[in-house]
Structure formats: structure tokens, C-alpha cells
Design an enzyme around this catalytic site. Sequence first.
Site, mmCIF file in Angstrom:
data_model
loop_
_atom_site.group_PDB
_atom_site.id
_atom_site.type_symbol
_atom_site.label_atom_id
_atom_site.label_comp_id
_atom_site.label_asym_id
_atom_site.label_seq_id
_atom_site.Cartn_x
_atom_site.Cartn_y
_atom_site.Cartn_z
ATOM 1 N N ASP A 1 43.400 36.916 -86.111
ATOM 2 C CA ASP A 1 44.384 37.192 -85.504
ATOM 3 C C ASP A 1 44.279 36.451 -83.835
ATOM 4 O O ASP A 1 43.379 37.184 -83.205
ATOM 5 C CB ASP A 1 44.667 38.839 -85.104
ATOM 6 C CG ASP A 1 45.449 39.267 -84.461
ATOM 7 O OD1 ASP A 1 46.577 38.474 -84.032
ATOM 8 O OD2 ASP A 1 45.545 40.648 -84.075
ATOM 9 N N GLU B 1 49.574 38.207 -75.432
ATOM 10 C CA GLU B 1 50.213 38.904 -76.626
ATOM 11 C C GLU B 1 49.406 40.378 -76.671
ATOM 12 O O GLU B 1 50.169 41.208 -77.065
ATOM 13 C CB GLU B 1 50.345 38.234 -77.822
ATOM 14 C CG GLU B 1 51.284 38.749 -78.942
ATOM 15 C CD GLU B 1 50.515 40.078 -79.949
ATOM 16 O OE1 GLU B 1 51.369 40.403 -80.485
ATOM 17 O OE2 GLU B 1 49.355 39.803 -79.877
ATOM 18 N N GLU B 2 48.328 40.153 -76.734
ATOM 19 C CA GLU B 2 47.417 41.349 -77.099
ATOM 20 C C GLU B 2 47.368 42.443 -75.935
ATOM 21 O O GLU B 2 47.065 43.647 -76.172
ATOM 22 C CB GLU B 2 46.002 41.135 -77.346
ATOM 23 C CG GLU B 2 45.984 40.099 -78.641
ATOM 24 C CD GLU B 2 45.889 40.791 -79.860
ATOM 25 O OE1 GLU B 2 46.652 42.065 -79.803
ATOM 26 O OE2 GLU B 2 45.837 40.365 -80.920
#
Length: 446
Positions: free
Chosen positions: A177, A209-210
Site C-alpha cells: 500500500d 492519501e493516507e
Amino acid sequence: MKLLSSILSTVVLAPVARSLPEDAFPQQPLSEQTTGLANTISSQRDLEKVIDASPLLSFHRDIVQIESISGNEAAVGDYIVQFLQERRFAVTKQFLPREADKGSDDAVTAENGPQRFNIYAYPSWISEPKILLTSHVDTVPPFLPYSLSLPDDANGNSSSSSTWRERIRIAGRGTVDAKASVAAQVFAVLEHLEVDPMAPLGLLFVVGEEVSGEGMRWFADSDLNPTPPRLHTVIFGEPTEHALVAGHKGSLSLTVRARGKAAHSGYPWLGKSAVSAILPALARLDRLGDIPVDDGGLPGSKKLGKSTVNIGRMEGGVAGNVVPVSASAKLIVRLAHPDVELARQRIEEAVRETTGGDPDVEVEWNLYGNAPIEFDADVPGFNVTTVNYATDAFYLRFPTGNVKRYLYGPGSIFVAHGADEAITVGDLERAVEGYRRLIEAADRHA
């Protein structure tokens, strides 16, 4: 897979190839047969040889070895930019303003550190992309180093080296990821360009994004994403175990805060405990997805199941012998129902009811919230699934135009964000073929 030089010299592609720069594809062959290995791979050096022999695997290794926890993505971004520029891609570094790092204590960017950026790239000999492959380069903390290992049953087995090659385990933060998607997307594009050099392909690798999707939000609101859209297909990369995702849950992000009054712990009645004030609200919120809707719970859906709540971080007090003057908790709701406003109301009602309307306990919404998303899943030959996680696809919306959106990628979400994050060589290589099939389908239906 064929050598680039042999493909570009064929008679069929010669008329197109003449319009390209002679060094448009200076990279090594995209795949090589591993030679010189015994029937069983017996040493760490043998494992490293497998990685060294493959441009895909070595690129994946290189970007995983560069730490890029959210907020600290500049170094890995520079590496990817150089890699693409060497292959004659036109590359735009889309810098995010420093303000994008503020308001999230999950980001790690130092005030004077390198400014981070999105990467927007496409072959320099085409006018603009119409098929965009996108993923993110940031990871969650902590950084876990890159490592290689054989499957547990490898020792002493006489199976062929190619079998073990596919099962080599690549571990480390971001191996799944989402640097697996980044690497597979890059090489899927390069391989497709071997066959169709003028294919209108583009790559977008975003930051943040995280945390809160600030990279994708910045791109979506920029001139690089015009209205009406030039794109007809977007392929998002996240771990899906090679399935096409038909939909994923929405997301709500909130903080519950409580104020109290400090006092000596021997005389707690002289103060007010912020921790004691917040606990009933958190206990209710923690099970809000399991409570029937008619009783004030969160709504779900047949397609995506229950909405779920995660209390991800708590803080409060200063010492064991002091009545805590403040407390807070950060929560993420994975929303299975499209009514975001109803979910917000249910959360605020739960806090109000469990605290007796205490004005010192408040809900702070970090983002308004996002409803679940549906994706296209119409390409034959893929398994189709739904997932409980959310992506930054929320922010890349197209108010006009008919833009197809796919979500696909290698690896399992069940190991992402964990101490055992890992992927196999075979899984990563299979993803290149999966992305190519999606590219080919998009090209056919343009």
C-alpha cells in the site's frame, strides 16, 4: 515479453515509430528470465539476484527503500520523476502549498523540509492523456525496512526455481500500500507503449492519501484537471487482490474533545475530569454501527454492509495524580450508506445523549464527509468485490463528461498498515498484466 528494440523495429510499427524520438525507450527489457539459479533458491544473494534481474522488481525495491510517510514524500517523488524523465515522459511536479500540511498532526513534514508534490506524467510525444493511472506514494508510519524471504515450506523442496521465484516474499512498509500499485502501473504503461507508442496514457502519483487526500484534492481543483474532462478513463491503484472493486465505503473524520478542571487526584470533586466526561460518548460511538437505525444507530446498505467506527487515537491528562483538564479522541467512520448528513446527526445525537448535553464535550468535524463510491467493473475476466476501506477517488470527481473509473491493484488490504505488510514476486508481476488489460479495455471503448 519482447525486447523494446525488436518491437520498435518491426515493419508494422515503423510508420508510427518514425515520429518518435530514437531514444524514447532507453530502459532495459521489461522482463528477463532469471538464470543461474539452482532448483531451490538457497541464499539471500539468490533472492537479491531475482530482484536485480527484473526492472519492475528493482524499481519497486528502490521506491520502497525510500521512506515516504505522509508529509515526507519529496525524496521518493524525485526518484520517480527522474525515472520517468529518463524514459522521455513529460513530467509536472505539482507542488502543494505548505498550508496543506497544517491541520493534520498525522503528517510529518518539517516546517523547513522539502516541499512535497504530486507527479503528473505522460509520454512527451503525445498531446495529452485520456487514460489516467493513479495511486499514492505516501505510506502510514512507522517505516519498516525492505526485506526478502522464501516461503516457509521452501527449504529442502525440489520444486523449480521459477516456482520459488514467484513465491518470494517482499516485505516492508509500502510494499503493498501502495507502492506495488505505483510500480505495476508504471510498467504496465511502459509495456503498453511498446505495442502502441501513441496510446494516450498518463500517470498521476499523489501525496497525502493516507491522511486526508490533500494531494488528490489539490490535483482535482487545478488546471491539470480541466472541465469538461479530457480523460475518458481513470484507473485507481490500491490493494484489491487483483479484483475489480464495484464500490467502497464513504468516510467521516471527527474529533471528540472534552474540557475539564484540574485538581489534585485526592480531591477529585474539586475538579472535573475531562476523561470521565468523554468516556460515555466514546463507548456509545464505538458500537454505533451495530445499533439498529431505529434506535439511533448508523445506517448501512445491502451492498457494503454495516457502517463501522474506529477510535484510532486518544489523548488526555498530564499525570496520574491530576484530574485531567482536557481529553480528545480521533475517530474514522467507514460509511456504508449514502446519507452523510444523517450519519453526522446520529453521531452528534449520540454524544449529546450520553453526556447529558454537557457543553464541555464537543464534536469537531475534520472534513464534512464523503458518501460511498461506485466504480466500473465491466471488464471481463476479473473477480468483482467491494471493500470497506476508502480511497482518494472521493476527490477526483467529474461533474460533466462520461468518465469510467476502475479500482484495482495487487496485494491484500489485510496486511496493509500492519507489521507484516508484504507481497510476493508473482503477485506484483501479475498486476502489470491486470493493469494492461484495463488499459486495453479502455482503449477499445474510448
